[in-house]
Design an enzyme around this catalytic site. Structure first.
Site, PDB file in Angstrom:
ATOM      1  N   GLN A  87     -10.241   5.375  -1.172  1.00  0.00           N
ATOM      2  CA  GLN A  87     -10.647   3.987  -1.010  1.00  0.00           C
ATOM      3  C   GLN A  87      -9.409   3.098  -0.920  1.00  0.00           C
ATOM      4  OE1 GLN A  87     -13.631   3.571  -0.167  1.00  0.00           O
ATOM      5  NE2 GLN A  87     -13.683   1.367   0.138  1.00  0.00           N
ATOM      6  N   LEU A  88      -9.270   2.430   0.190  1.00  0.00           N
ATOM      7  CA  LEU A  88      -8.104   1.586   0.453  1.00  0.00           C
ATOM      8  C   LEU A  88      -7.903   0.596  -0.676  1.00  0.00           C
ATOM      9  CD1 LEU A  88      -5.935   0.944   2.626  1.00  0.00           C
ATOM     10  CD2 LEU A  88      -7.478  -0.883   3.410  1.00  0.00           C
ATOM     11  N   HIS A  89      -6.701   0.593  -1.247  1.00  0.00           N
ATOM     12  CA  HIS A  89      -6.417  -0.324  -2.346  1.00  0.00           C
ATOM     13  C   HIS A  89      -5.002  -0.871  -2.235  1.00  0.00           C
ATOM     14  CE1 HIS A  89      -5.511   3.798  -3.704  1.00  0.00           C
ATOM     15  NE2 HIS A  89      -4.531   3.279  -4.434  1.00  0.00           N
ATOM     16  N   LEU A  90      -4.891  -2.142  -2.538  1.00  0.00           N
ATOM     17  CA  LEU A  90      -3.626  -2.879  -2.483  1.00  0.00           C
ATOM     18  C   LEU A  90      -3.037  -2.965  -3.885  1.00  0.00           C
ATOM     19  CD1 LEU A  90      -1.687  -4.872  -0.872  1.00  0.00           C
ATOM     20  CD2 LEU A  90      -3.201  -6.693  -1.697  1.00  0.00           C
ATOM     21  N   TYR A 116       0.837  -1.195   0.000  1.00  0.00           N
ATOM     22  CA  TYR A 116       0.000   0.000   0.000  1.00  0.00           C
ATOM     23  C   TYR A 116       0.880   1.256   0.000  1.00  0.00           C
ATOM     24  CZ  TYR A 116      -3.484  -3.301   1.900  1.00  0.00           C
ATOM     25  OH  TYR A 116      -4.322  -4.357   2.108  1.00  0.00           O
TER      26      TYR A 116
END
Length: 684
Positions: A579-582, A571
Site C-alpha cells: 500500500q503506497l505510503h508517504l 517514498y
C-alpha cells in the site's frame, strides 16, 4: 502549499552507465598487469588508456602525479583507463579512487593475486622490462612488496572488485573486460573467492640459484603471512540472492538458434517486450546472454535498446556461458531461462542440453513434479534444489523453462514461415518468461524487505496489533501476512484505531510503529491497486498531491512543537509493506529503532524519492524511474549534513548528534517555508 514549495534534497548525481570506468590493477611485479591491459585493449571496442608509471615519463619511469594527470585527461575525453601500477596498499590506491568523485565514474579493482613464486619466476626471467625490474634484484623487490600487501575492500570506494588467483581467473577477467562495449556495464560487488592466507617466498638466494629449474622451487620453505583477506559484507555467498542484491534473469534468445526464427524480427520482439516489462519487475533486471562475441542477436538488441532508451541498469546484453555466468564472467544471475523443448526433457543440444547437464538430475526431477510438457508461448518456473551444482556453484535458484515457435522444417510443429503466428507466439513466450520472473522478484523483495526492516517476531506481533490476528488474508499473498497491515488499515481504518492519528476520504495517517527519527509518520493512500511507486501513473496524480499536502500539514504541526526540526517527505523506491505510503520524517534520526546500515540508507540514498520529485516526474513522463537497486542499501554510511563517512551506526549516531554543519541549502530553504507557514498559523 504548492508542490514547488516542498522540501527538496539536492539530487545526488545518478550513475551514468555510459560514462568511462577506472580499473585499478593490483598485483606484484610479474603478476601480469601490463599483459592484462594489452590483452583487453587488443579485443575491446571500448576506448581504453593504459596509465603506466613505468613508461609515463616519455617512455621512462615517472611519478604518481603524472599518472593522475593522464588519468584525468583521459576521463575528460570519455576514455576508460587502466591504472597499471602495483597499488598494493590502501595509500597507493587512495588518490586514484578519488577520481570517482571528481568525474562521477565507477572504480573497479582487478586483483592479480597470483602465487608469489610465479610472480618472482616471471620477474627474474624477463628481459627488456619497461621498469627495468628483472634479473636478480626482482625477487627481492617482489618479496618486499608482498609483505606490505593490503587487499582491497569495497569501503575504500570501489564499486567492483575481481580477484584472480590463477591464470584461468586472469583470462576470464580479460574476457569480461574485453567484451565491454562503451554502453555495457558490469554488476557491482566482490567477485572471486579469496584465500584465507598468502604464501610469501623467503628463500630468495636459494630461489635464484634454481631459476633454471623452476620445478625444484616447490621444495623451498615458505611461511604464512597474517591474512588481510577479510570478507566484505557485500561479498556474496551461495544462497538465494544475487551478488549485488539485485534479482537478475539471464535469458537466451528464444527460437533463433535451432528453431531458426528470423533474428531481425526476434530482436524487435525482445526489445519491445523488455520495454513493456522492465517497469514491472521491481528492483530486478534482465540480461540477454549469448556465448558468441560476434552474436548478431546481441548486436541487434543492444542497438535497438539504445534507440528505445531502455535503462541500461535494468536491461543489458552479456557474452558468456549461461551455465557459468558467475564463475566464468563475474555476473551473478539467480534466475536463468531455458529454451526448452515441449517434452521438458534433457537433450536436443544447445541451451537446453547445457542447462540440464549443468544442473544435474535434480532439475529433471524438479521439472517432472511441476509439469510434464509445455506449449509454445508458455513458461514454467522450476525452483532449483540446493543440491544442484547450478545452485551451489553458480547461485542459480530458479530455472524458467520457456518454449518458443519453431521455424525449422526439420523439427516438429514447424510453422512453415508463418511469421504472423510465429511473432505472436514468440511475444507470448517472452511475456510469460518475464511474468514468471516478476513473480520471483516479488517473493524475494518480500524476503529482503523483511530483513531491511529488521522484521522479527516482535515486530510481526506488534504490527498485528493493528489488525485482528485471526483475520483471513486472501489478497495478494505474494506480500506476506505482515506486509498486508498497511493495506488493511487503509481499507478499513475504523477497525484499527490504535495508532491511527487521522482518517480522511483519500488517505489515512498513522505513526510509524518503529520510527527512525523523533517525528516519523506515514500517510497511506486509500486506493485499491496502488501498492507501491511502481504502480503509479498520471491518473494517480490527484492522490499523490493529496498525500503530499497532508504530509506538509503534519510537518507544520510538528514544527509548532519544535522549530529546530527539519523534515523530508518521500517514498521508498521498493517498500517493505503493501500500500503506497508517504514518509514524513524529521532529519535528526534520533531513534533507538535506527539500528543498521539498511535503515539509514533507505532514507539517505537515492532509494528514498522525495515527494515533489515523484509528482514532477509522473506529471512529465507518466511513470517513474525507480532507484530501487539494492546496492543503495550497502552504500557507505555518510552524514546527511556534512557527508562525512563513518564505519558503523553507533559512530554515525554519535557524529550526527554533534554535527554543526548546515543541511543542504535547498533542504533548509524549503524547510523555512514550512516553519514560516507554521508561524503564520500560530498568528491567525
Amino acid at each position: 502549499m504548492e508542490v514547488d514549495d516542498e522540501i527538496i534534497k539536492p539530487k545526488e548525481n545518478e550513475q551514468d552507465n555510459r560514462k568511462p570506468i577506472v580499473v585499478i590493477l593490483i598485483g606484484a611485479p610479474g603478476s601480469g598487469k601490463s599483459v592484462f591491459c594489452d590483452n583487453v585493449m587488443r579485443v575491446s571496442t571500448r576506448p581504453w588508456v593504459r596509465v603506466c608509471q613505468d613508461t609515463i615519463g616519455n617512455g621512462k619511469s615517472g611519478t604518481k602525479a603524472q599518472c593522475l594527470a593522464l588519468a584525468s585527461t583521459s576521463l575528460k575525453d570519455g576514455k576508460s583507463i587502466f591504472i597499471d601500477r602495483c597499488n598494493l596498499t590502501i595509500e597507493q590506491r587512495a588518490d586514484f579512487i578519488k577520481l570517482k568523485e571528481s568525474y562521477q565514474v565507477d572504480i573497479h579493482a582487478v586483483v592479480l593475486d597470483l602465487p608469489a613464486k610465479l610472480c618472482i619466476s616471471r620477474s627474474v626471467k624477463r628481459t627488456g622490462h619497461e621498469g627495468n625490474l628483472q634479473g636478480g634484484k626482482a625477487a627481492a623487490v617482489v618479496n618486499q612488496m608482498l609483505r606490505k600487501k593490503e587487499l582491497p575492500k569495497l569501503n575504500e570506494g570501489f564499486t567492483r572488485i575481481t580477484f584472480c588467483q590463477t591464470e584461468n581467473d586472469v583470462q576470464e577477467a580479460v574476457n569480461t573486460y574485453g567484451a565491454l562495449s562503451s554502453s555495457d556495464i558490469l554488476p557491482f560487488g566482490v567477485f572471486g573467492e579469496k584465500k584465507t592466507d598468502t604464501k610469501v617466498q623467503l628463500g630468495i638466494m636459494k630461489f635464484l640459484k634454481r631459476v633454471d629449474a623452476p620445478s625444484k622451487v616447490t621444495s623451498d620453505k615458505t611461511i604464512s603471512e597474517p591474512s588481510n583477506h577479510h570478507v566484505d559484507e557485500r561479498q556474496e555467498q551461495s544462497g538465494t540472492q544475487p551478488l549485488d542484491g539485485v534479482p537478475t534473469l539471464a535469458f537466451p534468445s528464444i527460437s533463433t538458434a535451432d528453431f531458426q526464427f528470423d533474428t531481425e524480427k526476434a530482436s524487435d520482439i525482445i526489445v519491445e517486450t523488455v520495454e513493456e516489462f522492465v517497469h514491472k519487475i521491481g528492483n530486478g533486471r534482465l540480461v540477454l546472454v549469448d556465448i558468441s562475441h560476434g552474436s548478431k542477436i546481441l548486436s541487434l538488441v543492444k542497438s535497438k535498446a539504445v534507440v528505445k532508451n531502455i535503462d541500461p541498469t535494468k536491461f543489458f546484453t552479456f557474452v558468456g556461458d549461461l551455465t557459468k555466468l558467475r564463475s566464468g564472467g563475474g555476473l551473478h544471475c539467480n534466475v536463468i531461462a531455458n529454451a526448452a523443448n515441449w517434452r521438458l526433457k534433457p537433450g536436443g543440444g544447445g541451451v537446453n542440453a547445457a542447462i540440464f547437464d549443468a544442473a544435474g538430475p535434480d532439475l529433471e526431477t524438479a521439472t517432472k513434479k511441476r509439469a510434464g510438457s509445455l506449449s509454445p508461448g508458455k513458461a514454467v518456473t522450476i525452483p532449483l534444489p540446493s543440491t544442484s551444482p547450478l545452485f551451489s556453484k553458480q547461485g542459480v535458484t530458479h530455472v524458467i523453462h520457456v518454449l518458443g515457435p519453431n521455424m525449422n522444417p526439420k523439427r516438429p510443429n514447424c510453422l512453415n514461415d508463418d511469421y504472423t503466428t510465429g511473432c505472436k507466439i514468440l511475444r507470448e513466450a517472452y511475456s510469460s518468461l518475464f511474468e514468471n520472473f516478476a513473480s520471483i522478484v516479488r517473493t524475494q523483495e518480500k524476503s529482503s524487505d523483511c530483513e531491511a526492516s529488521n522484521c522479527d517476531d516482535e515486530k510481526t506481533k506488534k504490527l498485528k496489533g493493528f489488525i485482528e490476528v485471526n483475520e483471513s488474508n486472501n489478497s495478494n499473498k505474494d506480500w506476506g501476512t505482515w506486509a498486508q497491515v498497511l493495506y488493511k488499515i487503509a481499507m478499513h481504518p475504523e477497525k484499527h484505531r490504535n495508532g491511527v492519528v487521522e482518517i480522511l476520504d483519500d488517505v489515512v495517517v498513522l505513526n510509524d510503529v518503529y520510527p527512525k527519527a523523533q517525528r516519523h509518520i506515514l500517510v497511506i493512500a486509500r486506493a485499491e491497486g496502488l501498492d507501491r511507486l511502481a504502480d503509479v501513473s498520471r491518473k494517480h496524480l490527484p492522490i499523490l498531491r493529496t498525500m503530499h499536502d497532508v504530509g506538509v500539514k503534519w510537518a507544520r504541526t510538528f514544527l509548532k512543537e519544535n522549530q529546530s526540526l527539519v523534515f523530508r517527505l518521500g517514498y521508498h523506491s521498493s517498500p517493505s509493506m503493501r500500500q503506497l505510503h508517504l514518509h514524513v520524517i524529521s532529519q535528526d534520526f534520533d531513534s533507538k529503532h535506527l539500528r543498521n546500515k539498511k535503515h539509514w540508507n533507505s532514507f539517505n540514498s537515492p532509494f528514498f524519492r522525495d515527494s515533489v520529485d515523484v509528482i514532477q516526474q509522473v506529471s512529465e513522463e507518466g511513470r517513474l524511474t525507480l532507484n530501487d537497486d539494492q546496492k543503495f542499501m550497502s552504500m557507505e554510511l555518510r552524514c546527511n549534513r556534512c557527508r562525512s563517512a563513518h564505519p558503523n551506526i553507533p559512530r554515525l549516531k554519535s557524529h550526527i548528534a554533534i554535527c554543526k554543519s548546515p543541511f543542504p541549502a535547498k533542504l533548509l530553504q524549503n524547510d523555512r517555508l514550512l516553519q514560516n507557514a507554521a508561524n503564520k498559523d500560530d498568528n491567525v
